[in-house]
Design a protein around this motif. Structure first.
Motif, PDB file in Angstrom:
ATOM      1  N   PHE A  10     -68.056  26.389  19.760  1.00 33.20           N
ATOM      2  CA  PHE A  10     -68.290  27.474  18.886  1.00 33.20           C
ATOM      3  C   PHE A  10     -69.222  27.727  18.088  1.00 33.20           C
ATOM      4  O   PHE A  10     -69.137  29.272  18.058  1.00 33.20           O
ATOM      5  N   TYR A  11     -69.546  26.744  18.005  1.00 32.03           N
ATOM      6  CA  TYR A  11     -71.420  27.190  16.882  1.00 32.03           C
ATOM      7  C   TYR A  11     -71.782  26.274  17.632  1.00 32.03           C
ATOM      8  O   TYR A  11     -73.254  26.534  16.164  1.00 32.03           O
ATOM      9  N   LEU A  12     -72.174  26.805  19.166  1.00 31.70           N
ATOM     10  CA  LEU A  12     -73.563  26.009  19.522  1.00 31.70           C
ATOM     11  C   LEU A  12     -74.209  27.558  20.016  1.00 31.70           C
ATOM     12  O   LEU A  12     -75.491  27.154  20.490  1.00 31.70           O
ATOM     13  N   GLY A  13     -74.259  28.615  19.890  1.00 33.57           N
ATOM     14  CA  GLY A  13     -74.112  29.732  20.650  1.00 33.57           C
ATOM     15  C   GLY A  13     -76.080  30.321  19.825  1.00 33.57           C
ATOM     16  O   GLY A  13     -77.361  30.738  20.267  1.00 33.57           O
ATOM     17  N   GLY A  14     -75.971  30.448  18.294  1.00 35.12           N
ATOM     18  CA  GLY A  14     -77.029  30.127  17.962  1.00 35.12           C
ATOM     19  C   GLY A  14     -78.078  29.631  18.142  1.00 35.12           C
ATOM     20  O   GLY A  14     -80.018  29.069  18.416  1.00 35.12           O
ATOM     21  N   LEU A  15     -77.999  27.838  18.622  1.00 35.54           N
ATOM     22  CA  LEU A  15     -79.270  27.081  18.948  1.00 35.54           C
ATOM     23  C   LEU A  15     -78.978  27.905  20.581  1.00 35.54           C
ATOM     24  O   LEU A  15     -80.814  27.517  21.278  1.00 35.54           O
ATOM     25  N   MET A  16     -78.305  27.413  21.530  1.00 36.58           N
ATOM     26  CA  MET A  16     -78.922  27.988  22.514  1.00 36.58           C
ATOM     27  C   MET A  16     -79.490  29.237  22.362  1.00 36.58           C
ATOM     28  O   MET A  16     -80.426  29.913  23.855  1.00 36.58           O
ATOM     29  N   GLY A  17     -79.706  30.143  21.689  1.00 35.14           N
ATOM     30  CA  GLY A  17     -80.265  31.266  21.219  1.00 35.14           C
ATOM     31  C   GLY A  17     -81.864  30.953  21.408  1.00 35.14           C
ATOM     32  O   GLY A  17     -82.760  31.446  21.940  1.00 35.14           O
ATOM     33  N   VAL A  18     -82.268  30.005  20.394  1.00 28.88           N
ATOM     34  CA  VAL A  18     -83.371  29.567  20.172  1.00 28.88           C
ATOM     35  C   VAL A  18     -83.838  29.019  21.959  1.00 28.88           C
ATOM     36  O   VAL A  18     -85.045  29.387  22.054  1.00 28.88           O
ATOM     37  N   ILE A  19     -83.147  28.047  22.283  1.00 28.99           N
ATOM     38  CA  ILE A  19     -83.479  27.749  23.405  1.00 28.99           C
ATOM     39  C   ILE A  19     -83.396  28.444  24.857  1.00 28.99           C
ATOM     40  O   ILE A  19     -85.135  28.184  25.101  1.00 28.99           O
ATOM     41  N   ALA A  20     -83.042  29.299  25.170  1.00 26.02           N
ATOM     42  CA  ALA A  20     -83.100  30.416  25.948  1.00 26.02           C
ATOM     43  C   ALA A  20     -84.223  31.447  25.764  1.00 26.02           C
ATOM     44  O   ALA A  20     -85.700  31.764  26.497  1.00 26.02           O
ATOM     45  N   GLN A  21     -85.071  31.498  24.613  1.00 27.78           N
ATOM     46  CA  GLN A  21     -86.531  32.511  23.801  1.00 27.78           C
ATOM     47  C   GLN A  21     -87.505  31.628  24.290  1.00 27.78           C
ATOM     48  O   GLN A  21     -88.535  31.656  24.533  1.00 27.78           O
ATOM     49  N   GLY A  22     -86.922  29.956  24.090  1.00 21.87           N
ATOM     50  CA  GLY A  22     -88.033  29.010  23.832  1.00 21.87           C
ATOM     51  C   GLY A  22     -88.345  28.818  25.730  1.00 21.87           C
ATOM     52  O   GLY A  22     -89.876  28.654  26.422  1.00 21.87           O
ATOM     53  N   GLY A  23     -87.597  29.134  26.938  1.00 19.31           N
ATOM     54  CA  GLY A  23     -87.524  29.020  27.925  1.00 19.31           C
ATOM     55  C   GLY A  23     -88.226  30.045  28.587  1.00 19.31           C
ATOM     56  O   GLY A  23     -89.512  30.477  29.501  1.00 19.31           O
ATOM     57  N   ASP A  24     -87.853  31.545  28.259  1.00 17.21           N
ATOM     58  CA  ASP A  24     -87.842  33.114  28.375  1.00 17.21           C
ATOM     59  C   ASP A  24     -90.112  32.755  27.975  1.00 17.21           C
ATOM     60  O   ASP A  24     -90.677  33.637  27.924  1.00 17.21           O
ATOM     61  N   LEU A  25     -90.328  32.303  26.731  1.00 15.83           N
ATOM     62  CA  LEU A  25     -92.103  31.474  26.166  1.00 15.83           C
ATOM     63  C   LEU A  25     -92.732  30.890  27.387  1.00 15.83           C
ATOM     64  O   LEU A  25     -93.562  31.207  27.452  1.00 15.83           O
ATOM     65  N   TYR A  26     -91.894  29.933  28.096  1.00 12.69           N
ATOM     66  CA  TYR A  26     -92.014  28.832  28.339  1.00 12.69           C
ATOM     67  C   TYR A  26     -93.278  29.997  30.003  1.00 12.69           C
ATOM     68  O   TYR A  26     -94.672  30.199  30.505  1.00 12.69           O
ATOM     69  N   GLU A  27     -91.978  30.788  30.359  1.00 13.94           N
ATOM     70  CA  GLU A  27     -92.053  31.474  31.965  1.00 13.94           C
ATOM     71  C   GLU A  27     -93.265  32.565  31.163  1.00 13.94           C
ATOM     72  O   GLU A  27     -94.271  32.736  32.472  1.00 13.94           O
ATOM     73  N   SER A  28     -93.196  33.387  29.877  1.00 13.96           N
ATOM     74  CA  SER A  28     -93.904  34.105  30.134  1.00 13.96           C
ATOM     75  C   SER A  28     -95.740  33.409  29.748  1.00 13.96           C
ATOM     76  O   SER A  28     -96.693  34.139  30.127  1.00 13.96           O
ATOM     77  N   TRP A  29     -95.792  31.908  29.245  1.00 14.56           N
ATOM     78  CA  TRP A  29     -97.207  30.914  29.347  1.00 14.56           C
ATOM     79  C   TRP A  29     -97.274  31.187  31.017  1.00 14.56           C
ATOM     80  O   TRP A  29     -98.379  31.271  30.666  1.00 14.56           O
ATOM     81  N   LEU A  30     -96.411  31.277  31.841  1.00 10.62           N
ATOM     82  CA  LEU A  30     -97.234  30.710  33.457  1.00 10.62           C
ATOM     83  C   LEU A  30     -97.208  31.795  33.804  1.00 10.62           C
ATOM     84  O   LEU A  30     -98.406  31.650  34.157  1.00 10.62           O
ATOM     85  N   LYS A  31     -96.597  32.955  33.516  1.00 10.60           N
ATOM     86  CA  LYS A  31     -97.377  34.515  34.111  1.00 10.60           C
ATOM     87  C   LYS A  31     -99.245  34.905  33.139  1.00 10.60           C
ATOM     88  O   LYS A  31     -99.651  34.715  33.816  1.00 10.60           O
ATOM     89  N   ARG A  32     -98.934  34.231  32.679  1.00  8.75           N
ATOM     90  CA  ARG A  32     -99.952  34.831  31.575  1.00  8.75           C
ATOM     91  C   ARG A  32    -101.257  33.401  32.268  1.00  8.75           C
ATOM     92  O   ARG A  32    -101.634  34.126  32.826  1.00  8.75           O
ATOM     93  N   ARG A  33    -100.866  32.590  32.609  1.00 11.17           N
ATOM     94  CA  ARG A  33    -102.034  31.418  33.012  1.00 11.17           C
ATOM     95  C   ARG A  33    -102.162  31.698  34.360  1.00 11.17           C
ATOM     96  O   ARG A  33    -102.893  31.628  35.298  1.00 11.17           O
ATOM     97  N   ALA A  34    -101.409  32.643  35.442  1.00  8.93           N
ATOM     98  CA  ALA A  34    -101.076  33.012  36.578  1.00  8.93           C
ATOM     99  C   ALA A  34    -101.900  34.450  36.411  1.00  8.93           C
ATOM    100  O   ALA A  34    -102.682  34.825  37.720  1.00  8.93           O
ATOM    101  N   GLY A  35    -101.973  34.888  35.018  1.00  5.47           N
ATOM    102  CA  GLY A  35    -102.868  36.706  35.640  1.00  5.47           C
ATOM    103  C   GLY A  35    -101.732  37.777  36.826  1.00  5.47           C
ATOM    104  O   GLY A  35    -102.247  38.403  36.411  1.00  5.47           O
ATOM    105  N   VAL A  36     -99.885  37.003  35.836  1.00  5.19           N
ATOM    106  CA  VAL A  36     -99.502  38.687  36.406  1.00  5.19           C
ATOM    107  C   VAL A  36     -98.383  38.870  35.652  1.00  5.19           C
ATOM    108  O   VAL A  36     -98.729  38.301  34.279  1.00  5.19           O
ATOM    109  N   LYS A  37     -98.180  40.154  35.573  1.00  2.00           N
ATOM    110  CA  LYS A  37     -97.572  40.362  34.259  1.00  2.00           C
ATOM    111  C   LYS A  37     -95.728  40.131  34.776  1.00  2.00           C
ATOM    112  O   LYS A  37     -95.124  39.749  34.142  1.00  2.00           O
TER     113      LYS A  37
END
Length: 276
Positions: free
Chosen positions: A212-239
């Motif tokens: 009931f209380y963890l949604g906000g924390l998971m929102g942070v974790i989800a966006q961390g995963g998003d940023l990690y994949e963005s970093w991978l794509k930037r390294r690979a040079g793909v959109k």
């Protein structure tokens, strides 16, 4: 979850919306049915993600196809061995998820074998990056589909609220070197959306604490995963990681935020912190 605040051409919006609705509908039906339909969907999604990982890391496609087949076979066989689809645990506890650690050990062994055969360390990392959360998700859904819906809802709401908050409010950039379009407004919008809808989902499915209380924390974790994949794509040079999903890019683009949320949720369950 792709770059949630990227501008979308008006001509692409109908395609993106229709594809999004179709993906959510398929996911919801599979989650509700559970069993083999859900497991097959997860195995297919995992295989596609590994193929996209292989392409981004410029590994020969032959090894990608072999790895994807190995990953799908592992998920289906190990899940049935450790969490039989026809059986349910009537008294769920942290111990109920104990067999998953055996599954993770098997995944590690397969990843090392695949990396040695292909002579590419990227295959080891990619296999584990996808296999661990995919297997954890199968364990979570075996326990109860309500838990899976909660995982999906907090991730989807993070993506949606981050997009609209970032687009409408703008403001300072969150990580311009990694994902130039993401803003702090989008980050906090995603957290608020995940907190509110995560609490609503926990109430609806009667999950209780701590979900009931963890949604906000998971929102942070989800966006961390998003940023990690963005970093991978930037390294690979793909959109985008791929083109399989009309208007959304690849499977990794859609599921990058979900992967760490699954792992975090599994750890909560395995640690017997769920009082629901």
């Amino acid at each position: 979850m792709s770059d949630a605040e990227d501008p979308i051409p008006a001509s692409d919006l109908p395609t993106r919306f229709a594809a999004g609705v179709a993906m959510v509908a398929v996911a919801c039906l599979a989650i509700y049915w559970g069993g083999w339909p859900f497991r097959i969907l997860v195995a297919i999604a995992a295989a596609v993600m590994l193929l996209e990982w292989v392409d981004m890391h410029r590994v020969p496609r032959l090894w990608g196809a072999f790895g994807a087949a190995l990953l799908a076979a592992y998920l289906l066989a190990a899940a049935q061995w450790l969490f039989p689809a026809e059986m349910m645990d009537e008294a769920l506890s942290g111990a109920s998820f104990g067999p998953a650690w055996t599954g993770f050990v098997i995944a590690t062994g397969l990843a090392l074998l695949l990396g040695l055969l292909a002579r590419r360390t990227a295959m080891i990392g990619g296999f584990l990056y996808i296999a661990i959360p995919a297997f954890a998700l199968l364990a979570i859904n075996w326990a109860w589909f309500g838990l899976t819906f909660w995982v999906m809802i907090v991730t989807w709401s993070t993506d949606i609220f981050a997009y609209f908050a970032g687009r409408s409010l703008g403001g300072p950039k969150l990580a311009p070197r990694i994902s130039p379009n993401k803003t702090w407004a989008g980050l906090f919008g995603g957290i608020v959306g995940a907190a509110v809808l995560g609490a609503a989902a926990a109430w609806y499915f009667d999950l209780g604490a701590p979900f009931f209380y963890l949604g906000g924390l998971m929102g942070v974790i989800a966006q961390g995963g998003d940023l990690y994949e963005s970093w991978l794509k930037r390294r690979a040079g793909v959109k985008d990681s791929g083109t399989i999903l009309p208007g959304h890019g690849g499977a990794l683009d859609r599921l990058d935020g979900l992967l760490p949320v699954i792992v975090a949720t599994f750890l909560i369950l395995a640690a017997d912190l769920w009082t629901g």
